[in-house]
Motif scaffolding. Structure first.
Motif, PDB file in Angstrom:
ATOM      1  N   THR A 137       0.884  -1.164   0.000  1.00  0.00           N
ATOM      2  CA  THR A 137       0.000   0.000   0.000  1.00  0.00           C
ATOM      3  C   THR A 137       0.920   1.211   0.000  1.00  0.00           C
ATOM      4  O   THR A 137       1.499   1.565   1.023  1.00  0.00           O
ATOM      5  CB  THR A 137      -0.925   0.026   1.229  1.00  0.00           C
ATOM      6  N   ARG A 146      -2.513  10.571   7.615  1.00  0.00           N
ATOM      7  CA  ARG A 146      -3.463   9.650   7.010  1.00  0.00           C
ATOM      8  C   ARG A 146      -2.740   8.633   6.118  1.00  0.00           C
ATOM      9  O   ARG A 146      -3.053   7.443   6.122  1.00  0.00           O
ATOM     10  CB  ARG A 146      -4.510  10.427   6.216  1.00  0.00           C
ATOM     11  N   GLU A 171      -0.885   6.116   8.304  1.00  0.00           N
ATOM     12  CA  GLU A 171      -1.767   5.102   8.885  1.00  0.00           C
ATOM     13  C   GLU A 171      -2.162   4.045   7.857  1.00  0.00           C
ATOM     14  O   GLU A 171      -2.379   2.884   8.202  1.00  0.00           O
ATOM     15  CB  GLU A 171      -3.037   5.768   9.430  1.00  0.00           C
ATOM     16  N   SER A 172      -2.257   4.426   6.592  1.00  0.00           N
ATOM     17  CA  SER A 172      -2.812   3.545   5.566  1.00  0.00           C
ATOM     18  C   SER A 172      -1.769   2.771   4.776  1.00  0.00           C
ATOM     19  O   SER A 172      -2.105   1.763   4.161  1.00  0.00           O
ATOM     20  CB  SER A 172      -3.657   4.368   4.574  1.00  0.00           C
ATOM     21  N   CYS A 173      -0.523   3.243   4.779  1.00  0.00           N
ATOM     22  CA  CYS A 173       0.456   2.738   3.813  1.00  0.00           C
ATOM     23  C   CYS A 173       1.700   2.146   4.470  1.00  0.00           C
ATOM     24  O   CYS A 173       2.124   2.593   5.534  1.00  0.00           O
ATOM     25  CB  CYS A 173       0.869   3.873   2.878  1.00  0.00           C
ATOM     26  N   ASP A 189      -6.655  -3.115   3.947  1.00  0.00           N
ATOM     27  CA  ASP A 189      -5.747  -4.099   4.554  1.00  0.00           C
ATOM     28  C   ASP A 189      -6.132  -5.525   4.159  1.00  0.00           C
ATOM     29  O   ASP A 189      -5.262  -6.369   3.916  1.00  0.00           O
ATOM     30  CB  ASP A 189      -5.759  -3.974   6.078  1.00  0.00           C
ATOM     31  N   ILE A 222     -13.409   6.337   7.346  1.00  0.00           N
ATOM     32  CA  ILE A 222     -12.025   6.202   6.919  1.00  0.00           C
ATOM     33  C   ILE A 222     -11.373   4.994   7.589  1.00  0.00           C
ATOM     34  O   ILE A 222     -10.668   4.212   6.952  1.00  0.00           O
ATOM     35  CB  ILE A 222     -11.224   7.491   7.218  1.00  0.00           C
ATOM     36  N   GLU A 223     -11.631   4.831   8.869  1.00  0.00           N
ATOM     37  CA  GLU A 223     -11.079   3.678   9.593  1.00  0.00           C
ATOM     38  C   GLU A 223     -11.571   2.369   8.974  1.00  0.00           C
ATOM     39  O   GLU A 223     -10.800   1.419   8.818  1.00  0.00           O
ATOM     40  CB  GLU A 223     -11.476   3.743  11.068  1.00  0.00           C
ATOM     41  N   GLN A 277      -9.878   1.816   5.637  1.00  0.00           N
ATOM     42  CA  GLN A 277      -8.493   1.384   5.835  1.00  0.00           C
ATOM     43  C   GLN A 277      -8.421  -0.106   6.162  1.00  0.00           C
ATOM     44  O   GLN A 277      -7.522  -0.816   5.689  1.00  0.00           O
ATOM     45  CB  GLN A 277      -7.841   2.210   6.945  1.00  0.00           C
ATOM     46  N   SER A 278      -9.390  -0.594   6.944  1.00  0.00           N
ATOM     47  CA  SER A 278      -9.413  -2.023   7.277  1.00  0.00           C
ATOM     48  C   SER A 278      -9.742  -2.864   6.042  1.00  0.00           C
ATOM     49  O   SER A 278      -9.207  -3.971   5.870  1.00  0.00           O
ATOM     50  CB  SER A 278     -10.413  -2.304   8.400  1.00  0.00           C
TER      51      SER A 278
END
Length: 216
Positions: free
Chosen positions: A32, A184, A187-189, A167, A159-160, A163-164
């Motif tokens: 990611t 952001r 947290e995501s990448c 994943d 957003i959370e 993101q899950s």
């Protein structure tokens, strides 16, 4: 099976202005990758160049096969632009059917949509419209997903959840995500790059961004 996309030699000129120069990036299944950069630096141009809707010098190799107009091959790449792209006259049922994505699973993540299967996209709020587009792109049967400012107009709770979902999907896909906010992206990448002065720079931590003048 692990998939690989290699982007190299990307160069873009608008009139006499050089926007991108010798961009190189490699994305694999499980990655990611976050792309940071100031407004107007060329993040969207880079994505559109990879996708094939913006003509530029480039080499895009997916699993050892050269791909120039990736938008014609949705099984390889899907792209979420910054603007709405799903027509407002389509119902949610039609959208999920066209993208071959399970609507029931979507409502498990976002229960507010449970009774809206026959609702037209145009009757949704801007944020909900964006959420639908984002979800069907992420869940599409493609090897690589390009997301341009995906979290705009999406609530922090949503957003959370997104993101899950990313994943979960990265086990069989590679993602490239742009955003203005480092936190952001962090947290995501699992990899982060900065587009600065027309080139791509690998970022290990916030100190790198401070050294390059992106954070103060």
């Amino acid at each position: 099976m692990k998939h690989t996309m290699e982007i190299s030699g990307m160069r873009l000129l608008f009139d006499e202005r050089l926007i991108l120069s010798d961009v190189y990036m490699k994305i694999e299944t499980g990655d990611t990758v976050g792309l940071l950069g100031r407004n107007g630096c060329g993040k969207t141009c880079l994505m559109r160049g990879v996708y094939g809707t913006l003509e530029c010098e480039k080499s895009v190799i997916i699993d050892n096969i050269s791909v120039y107009e990736a938008y014609k091959k949705p099984s390889l790449i899907r792209y979420l632009p910054q603007h709405h792209f799903i027509p407002k006259y389509l119902t949610l049922k039609r959208v999920f059917r066209d993208f071959a994505v399970d609507f029931e699973r979507f409502t498990e993540f976002f229960p507010v949509f449970q009774l809206w299967e026959n609702t037209k996209i145009g009757h949704l709020s801007g944020g909900m419209h964006r959420l639908v587009e984002l979800y069907v792109i992420i869940k599409s049967d493609a090897k690589f997903i390009l997301l341009d400012e995906p979290f705009t107009h999406i609530s922090p709770v949503q957003i959370e959840t997104i993101q899950s979902i990313i994943d979960e999907e990265r086990s069989c896909k590679g993602f490239l995500i742009t955003d203005h906010l480092f936190k952001r992206i962090q947290e995501s990448c699992n990899q982060v790059y900065l587009l600065l002065n027309r080139k791509i720079h690998y970022v290990e931590n916030e100190d790198d961004l401070k050294k390059m003048g992106y954070l103060f």
